[in-house]
Design an enzyme around this catalytic site. Structure first.
Site, PDB file in Angstrom:
ATOM      1  N   GLU A   1      -3.436  16.937 -14.693  1.00 35.77           N
ATOM      2  CA  GLU A   1      -4.517  16.587 -13.783  1.00 35.77           C
ATOM      3  C   GLU A   1      -4.368  17.409 -12.502  1.00 35.77           C
ATOM      4  O   GLU A   1      -3.314  17.389 -11.873  1.00 35.77           O
ATOM      5  CB  GLU A   1      -4.460  15.100 -13.436  1.00 35.77           C
ATOM      6  CG  GLU A   1      -5.498  14.676 -12.415  1.00 35.77           C
ATOM      7  CD  GLU A   1      -5.368  13.216 -12.010  1.00 35.77           C
ATOM      8  OE1 GLU A   1      -6.348  12.658 -11.464  1.00 35.77           O
ATOM      9  OE2 GLU A   1      -4.287  12.626 -12.222  1.00 35.77           O
TER      10      GLU A   1
ATOM     11  N   GLU B   1      -4.489   1.416 -13.437  1.00 32.70           N
ATOM     12  CA  GLU B   1      -5.496   2.480 -13.340  1.00 32.70           C
ATOM     13  C   GLU B   1      -4.746   3.726 -12.902  1.00 32.70           C
ATOM     14  O   GLU B   1      -4.300   3.819 -11.764  1.00 32.70           O
ATOM     15  CB  GLU B   1      -6.604   2.098 -12.347  1.00 32.70           C
ATOM     16  CG  GLU B   1      -7.835   2.997 -12.442  1.00 32.70           C
ATOM     17  CD  GLU B   1      -7.780   4.206 -11.524  1.00 32.70           C
ATOM     18  OE1 GLU B   1      -7.441   5.308 -12.029  1.00 32.70           O
ATOM     19  OE2 GLU B   1      -8.068   4.055 -10.343  1.00 32.70           O
TER      20      GLU B   1
ATOM     21  N   HIS C   1       0.831  -1.190   0.000  1.00 33.55           N
ATOM     22  CA  HIS C   1       0.000   0.000   0.000  1.00 33.55           C
ATOM     23  C   HIS C   1       0.878   1.257   0.000  1.00 33.55           C
ATOM     24  O   HIS C   1       2.108   1.187   0.111  1.00 33.55           O
ATOM     25  CB  HIS C   1      -0.918   0.002   1.219  1.00 33.55           C
ATOM     26  CG  HIS C   1      -2.308   0.469   0.917  1.00 33.55           C
ATOM     27  ND1 HIS C   1      -2.550   1.640   0.221  1.00 33.55           N
ATOM     28  CD2 HIS C   1      -3.525  -0.049   1.204  1.00 33.55           C
ATOM     29  CE1 HIS C   1      -3.854   1.815   0.102  1.00 33.55           C
ATOM     30  NE2 HIS C   1      -4.470   0.795   0.675  1.00 33.55           N
TER      31      HIS C   1
ATOM     32  N   SER D   1       0.056   6.970 -10.292  1.00 35.69           N
ATOM     33  CA  SER D   1       0.401   8.013 -11.249  1.00 35.69           C
ATOM     34  C   SER D   1       0.865   7.423 -12.571  1.00 35.69           C
ATOM     35  O   SER D   1       1.205   6.237 -12.667  1.00 35.69           O
ATOM     36  CB  SER D   1       1.522   8.891 -10.675  1.00 35.69           C
ATOM     37  OG  SER D   1       2.730   8.145 -10.572  1.00 35.69           O
TER      38      SER D   1
ATOM     39  N   CYS E   1      -9.283  10.003  -9.012  1.00 41.03           N
ATOM     40  CA  CYS E   1      -8.833   9.936 -10.407  1.00 41.03           C
ATOM     41  C   CYS E   1      -9.970  10.210 -11.380  1.00 41.03           C
ATOM     42  O   CYS E   1      -9.765  10.829 -12.420  1.00 41.03           O
ATOM     43  CB  CYS E   1      -8.233   8.559 -10.692  1.00 41.03           C
ATOM     44  SG  CYS E   1      -6.764   8.193  -9.724  1.00 41.03           S
TER      45      CYS E   1
END
Length: 456
Positions: A360, A232, A159, A211, A266
């Protein structure tokens, strides 16, 4: 990378240290996961694995307040959203448990010629490595872990460094649900250790949410070692408004779509493309609504916008905003950053000459642009390196579907936001990655679809 330690973004309080795993320890984890795959993964029944998922869901619900409090402290997620994330994660485990037999049923194949029969039988591939982001500590794990545990794959979970306590809690839940040792193991590891683990022949696949840079690095290593990857990555999702009979309702959806998880999603609505005859009214109402929302203590039930995940994240967003403004964009709502707390911000004038145009904004910053037609909206929506989600608002169903069909995105939501659900596949195209999670499709990423051909 040093040992994991989290600074509460709302209070500045530091967590205990979580030491990195040793090289010997990591080798032991890989060995344990491989042994668990060759025993539990190959001998447990579909019903037994479904029962495990059901129990994992029950434990999420039974510990929901504790789990939610952990991620409020780790990333500043507002408590109401944190509780909702725990519930959604439980829903995902329950979904795969409830559909286990249907999803894993043998699939007959109609032969073109010849005697006998043929079928596809779905089974596991082995040890998988999950590399998860900090913004949805339980949900991201659930959408990766649930379908793969159902298949019989075993999981090593790395994680984000901001989630040491919540990631340990998930491992405890899986073990408490009855999973044998090695079926699911949480590790605190450096990027270098993870690179070695991807190359390890005992690991058969990698799933990363993160990212573009991280995705490219992981895919490069995995490609050298012939490992499948699901990615993703980021998104800069367009929110297209072409017509509405309820502008206030659309504005409410727009605010929710931009500020969910403190703007750090996201697939959040980030670029608002508004038809010209609604542009002024939408902009005025949206700006007013954003100005009314003030960052506040994430532990309070009434808080809608908490802090960003860290001081560093807030500083990055501030620097990005400053670059956009320096190159011609205008801030029409928002104010100054206060530590990790960042105000709800609205930009206009962000055009394709601006260095920030293709970036983004991972935080509560929305850009608004006027469009003269459906065609211009589609062109601008597709003028992005990303292709994760998108949102279309129209009173004309045919128009909405026509626009949806032309958008370069993995997901299109019509006349609503926040409509994700366990049965709906999640993923994108272009720089937003590849592969899908959730739904039946999520089960088909790391699966051995074994052909069995019976001649006589």
């Amino acid at each position: 990378m040093t040992d994991y330690q989290v600074t509460n973004p709302a209070t500045g309080e530091k967590s205990p240290l979580y030491p990195l795993i040793s090289e010997t320890g990591l080798d032991s984890v890989a060995g344990g996961a491989d042994r668990a795959y060759r025993t539990w993964g190959r001998t447990s029944t579909v019903q037994e694995r479904a029962q495990l998922l059901s129990r994992i869901a029950e434990l999420h619900r039974g510990r929901r307040e504790e789990l939610a409090s952990l991620i409020v402290a780790e990333i500043g997620k507002p408590i109401t959203e944190a509780l909702g994330e725990v519930d959604f994660s439980a829903d995902i485990y329950e979904y795969y448990a409830a559909n286990a037999e249907e999803f894993l049923r043998d699939e007959p194949i109609k032969l073109l010629a010849g005697e006998g029969s043929a079928l596809l039988r779905k089974g596991p591939v082995g040890v998988l490595l999950g590399i998860m982001p900090w913004n949805y500590p339980y949900y991201q794990v659930a959408r990766f872990a649930a379908p793969n545990l159902l298949l019989g794959n075993t999981i090593i979970l790395k994680h984000a460094p901001q989630c040491p306590a919540s990631s340990a809690a998930v491992q405890d839940i899986v073990a408490s649900a009855g999973a044998p040792a090695g079926v699911y193991t949480n590790v605190y590891a450096s990027n270098e250790q993870i690179a070695d683990l991807i190359a390890d022949p005992r690991v058969q696949g990698v799933s990363l949410t993160g990212s573009e840079r991280a995705g490219a690095a992981v895919a490069e290593i995995a490609g050298r070692h012939l490992k499948k990857v699901v990615l993703e990555l980021g998104g800069s999702d367009p929110f297209i408004l072409l017509s509405t009979a309820d502008l206030d309702g659309v504005v409410e959806e727009a605010v929710q779509g931009r500020l969910e998880n403190n703007g750090q999603a996201c697939n959040a609505a980030k670029r608002f493309l508004i038809i010209d005859d609604l542009f002024e009214a939408f902009t005025e109402r949206f700006t007013r609504a954003m100005n009314l929302i003030k960052p506040a203590d994430p532990t309070l039930a009434r808080t809608f916008l908490g802090p960003l995940s860290s001081i560093a994240a807030a500083e990055r967003l501030e620097a990005q905003l400053n670059v956009a403004v320096a190159h011609g964009a205008t801030v029409i709502a928002g104010g100054d950053r206060d530590g990790s707390f960042f105000p709800a911000t609205v930009l206009t004038g962000l055009d394709d000459q601006n260095p920030a145009y293709q970036e983004e904004f991972f935080g509560p910053v929305a850009s608004i642009r006027k469009v003269a037609s459906e065609e211009e909206a589609i062109a601008l929506a597709n003028d992005s390196v990303f292709g994760l989600g998108s949102y279309v608002f129209s009173t004309d169903p045919e128009q909405a579907l026509r626009v949806a069909d032309k958008l370069e995105a993995g997901m299109v939501f019509i006349n609503g936001v926040g409509a994700e659900s366990p049965e709906l596949p999640f993923g994108g195209v272009k720089n937003s990655g590849y592969g899908r999670e959730l739904g039946r499709q999520g089960l088909n990423e790391f699966v051995n679809q074994k052909l069995i051909r019976i001649i006589k």
